[in-house]
Write an enzyme that holds these catalytic residues in place. Structure first.
Site, PDB file in Angstrom:
ATOM      1  N   HIS A  38      51.456  17.102  10.270  1.00  0.00           N
ATOM      2  CA  HIS A  38      50.474  18.176  10.391  1.00  0.00           C
ATOM      3  C   HIS A  38      50.994  19.454   9.754  1.00  0.00           C
ATOM      4  CE1 HIS A  38      47.424  16.736  13.502  1.00  0.00           C
ATOM      5  NE2 HIS A  38      48.209  15.702  13.292  1.00  0.00           N
ATOM      6  N   GLU A 105      42.118  15.878   8.871  1.00  0.00           N
ATOM      7  CA  GLU A 105      41.396  16.869   9.670  1.00  0.00           C
ATOM      8  C   GLU A 105      41.417  18.213   8.945  1.00  0.00           C
ATOM      9  OE1 GLU A 105      44.362  15.637  11.280  1.00  0.00           O
ATOM     10  OE2 GLU A 105      43.482  13.949  12.370  1.00  0.00           O
TER      11      GLU A 105
END
Length: 324
Positions: A38, A105
């Site tokens: 991430h 995402e």
């Protein structure tokens, strides 16, 4: 018996502490590890987000464990760069690395300043990336003029054997789609009936290879603390798509999670102070046919969890398996 591994959450824990955690996990009897990839945490309370690929080199050198990572190529990462990263780790540590590829995402990908594509466009882009990565790992020179652009790329350092490229899926529909291209499948814990549908969809569509599961759990020596840890750290992660796909900032996740209760969180995380209950949950996942199960304690303190599960849960699972 399935392989039981540790999930290393870069969003929650400083990379130095995560390195210590995987070293301890190997000593405690865990069989493997995997990590997230991430740019941003899900919540300001989590407060970290180290670079996975730097950390993986250190972690694989510090242990003898096999590792995996979940990655979203196509926007934040060019697929040729991900192919090079996969190839280098696999050349240095043969047969110890796999990658799961997903559509990603917005919380990680918006940093490029590009617009966030529709889900169907993201899926088509991921397929192009898979084809690019696989061809590069096979030693081909690759050019592509589509949703991603590649100009005469070639990997000069490659492993002897191409590492597995898993598909990452939460829904049965995505699992069936992954069966078209993936060498295996990884999903996240949920109700048993839902997981049966995901596994069945992948296999019924011709999906090959291993099945892997990431299990979100919270354990502490007392129930109230276990519930507090889950709610404090993971209440931003209880929402179904498209919410986790499309929110951009940690502040956005914290805002939508303002009214999430501890009971809500406990429906998305296995919360218990009873190590026997955790062993039962893990055994129920193994019975669905998962080959690899990765334990993600959603708290930021990993040492107590790793030690307790190494002493009491993993041996119990091994003992049950020996009688089955």
């Amino acid at each position: 018996m399935p392989l039981y591994g540790l999930h290393a959450s870069h969003e929650q824990i400083h990379p130095r502490a995560l390195l210590d955690a995987v070293v301890l996990a190997e000593q405690a009897g865990f069989d493997a590890a995997m990590c997230s990839d991430h740019f941003s945490p899900w919540s300001a309370r989590q407060g970290q987000s180290g670079f996975a690929w730097s950390w993986l080199g250190a972690a694989m050198q510090a242990t003898g464990l096999p590792f995996g990572a979940v990655n979203a190529p196509g926007q934040r990462y060019h697929p040729a760069i991900i192919a090079q990263a996969i190839a280098t780790l696999s050349a240095m540590y043969p047969d110890r690395f796999w990658t799961a590829l997903g559509t990603g995402e917005a919380s990680n990908e918006h940093i490029t300043g590009q617009g966030w594509p529709r889900k169907d466009v993201r899926s088509a882009r991921l397929l192009e990336c898979v084809e690019v990565i696989r061809a590069l790992l096979d030693g081909e020179e690759v050019s592509c003029d589509g949703l991603v652009t590649v100009d005469r790329a070639r990997l000069w350092t490659r492993p002897e054997r191409r590492p597995a490229l898993f598909g990452a899926a939460v829904s049965a529909e995505t699992a069936a789609w992954c069966a078209r291209w993936a060498d295996g499948l990884i999903t996240v814990s949920g109700p048993i009936e839902h997981l049966k549908r995901v596994v069945g969809a992948y296999r019924d569509a011709g999906g090959q290879g291993k099945l892997a599961l990431q299990v979100h759990l919270s354990w502490a020596e007392d129930e109230d603390t276990a519930r507090h840890i889950a709610h404090e750290q993971w209440r931003t992660n209880v929402f179904r798509p498209p919410i986790p796909w499309d929110l951009e900032l940690a502040a956005h996740f914290d805002a939508v999670a303002e009214f999430v209760t501890p009971d809500d969180t406990a429906r998305a995380v296995n919360v218990s102070a009873d190590l026997g209950r955790h062993a039962e949950w893990l055994r129920s996942y193994a019975d669905l046919g998962f080959d690899e199960i990765y334990l993600h304690h959603v708290g930021q303190r990993q040492e107590e969890f790793i030690t307790a599960f190494g002493e009491s849960v993993l041996p119990r699972l091994a003992e049950v398996d020996s009688w089955s």
